[in-house]
Scaffold this motif. Structure first.
Motif: not given
Length: 266
Positions: A122-142
Motif C-alpha cells: 500500500r503505497v501513496i506518492l506525492y511530489g512538487h516540481s521536480f518531485g512531481g516528476a520523481a513520483v512518476v519515475k518511481l512509480a515506473r520503477e515499482l
C-alpha cells in the motif's frame, strides 16, 4: 520519452535549461544529501499499513518542513491516522525510496518480495516540481518489480516524461498552473492503461490575480518562477492534495476502482 505536443523541441530545450538553473540551485548543506537512516519508519510494516512518500521539489532537503511537501507531511502525521507512515524524500534519491518500499513490504524479511508481499503493498506518492516528476519515475520503477501504487499526486510537476502514468498506479491526480511562461506543470496527465488507472482530475490553479504571501521565501524562488512558487505556498493547493490523500485512506468503497487491477509483468 513523452513531451507535450504543444511545445516545440527548441523551446523545450531552452525551458529545460532555464528550469535547471532556476530550480536546481542547491540549498546550504545539501551536499551530504539524504541517506537511508534518515527514514523513521520501522520495517516491515504490518499487513494493511500504508506508506506515503512525499518528494521535495528543486534541490530541497528531505527534512525541510517549510516547503509544501514538508508542510503536508507534518499535517498528515499530525492527524495520526492508524497504520499510516509518512516520509519525505529528496527527488534525486529515488533509490532510497525503492529500498524503503522493499523493506516495508518484505514481511518475512528474506530479502525478496514474493507475489503476496508485492500485491499487499500500500503505497501513496506525492511530489512538487521536480518531485512531481520523481513520483512518476518511481512509480515506473515499482512497476518493473511488480509493486502496485494506490495513488500518485503531482503538484506543478516539472520534468520530461511525467505525463504518462504507468499501469501499476490505481489512481492519479494532477494539480498545475500555466501562469509561468517557462516553469509550469503539465496540463494533462494520461493513463498508460485506462482500464487499470483512473485519472481523478487535472486541476488548474490561476495566479494571474490570486495573492499569495511569498514574504518568507528567498529571492531565488521568486526569480523567474513566481507562479510556480505561489503554487507551493497556496493553502488551497495543499488542502486539495491532503483531501485526495485522505480520501484514498478512508475505509470502505468510497471511490471507483479500475476495471482491471494491475498484475506484474511475467
Amino acid at each position: 520519452m513523452i513531451v507535450s505536443r504543444s511545445i516545440a523541441l527548441p523551446r523545450l530545450l531552452v525551458a529545460a535549461f532555464l528550469s535547471a538553473i532556476l530550480l536546481g540551485a542547491p540549498p546550504r548543506n545539501f551536499a551530504r544529501g539524504q541517506t537511508y537512516d534518515t527514514f523513521g519508519t520501522r520495517t516491515p510494516l504490518a499487513p494493511g499499513e500504508t506508506l506515503i512518500l512525499g518528494f521535495q521539489g528543486g534541490r530541497e532537503r528531505w527534512d525541510n518542513e517549510r516547503t509544501g511537501v514538508g508542510r503536508l507531511a507534518l499535517a498528515l502525521r499530525g492527524k495520526n491516522p492508524p497504520g499510516v507512515h509518512v516520509e519525505t524524500v529528496e527527488n534525486t534519491k529515488r533509490p532510497l525510496a525503492v529500498e524503503l518500499v522493499r523493506r516495508a513490504f518484505d514481511r518475512n524479511q528474506d530479502g525478496t518480495l514474493d507475489d503476496a508481499e508485492r500485491q499487499s503493498a500500500r503505497v501513496i506518492l506525492y511530489g512538487h516540481s521536480f518531485g512531481g516528476a520523481a513520483v512518476v519515475k518511481l512509480a515506473r520503477e515499482l512497476e518493473k518489480i511488480g509493486i502496485p501504487v494506490l495513488l500518485t499526486v503531482q503538484i506543478d510537476s516539472v520534468g520530461l516524461g511525467d505525463i504518462l502514468i504507468p499501469a501499476n498506479v490505481a489512481r492519479a491526480a494532477n494539480l498545475y498552473q500555466r501562469n509561468g511562461r517557462i516553469i509550469h506543470g503539465e496540463a494533462e496527465i494520461r493513463a498508460a492503461d485506462p482500464d487499470k488507472t483512473k485519472i481523478l482530475g487535472n486541476f488548474r490553479f490561476d495566479y494571474k490575480k490570486k495573492p499569495i504571501d511569498l514574504s518568507q521565501t528567498n529571492w531565488i524562488k521568486r526569480l523567474g518562477r513566481t507562479a510556480h512558487t505561489k503554487m507551493e505556498f497556496d493553502p488551497e493547493v495543499w488542502e486539495k492534495v491532503e483531501g485526495i490523500i485522505l480520501q484514498e485512506l478512508s475505509p470502505g468503497p468510497t471511490r471507483t476502482t479500475p476495471t482491471t487491477p494491475f498484475a506484474p509483468h511475467r
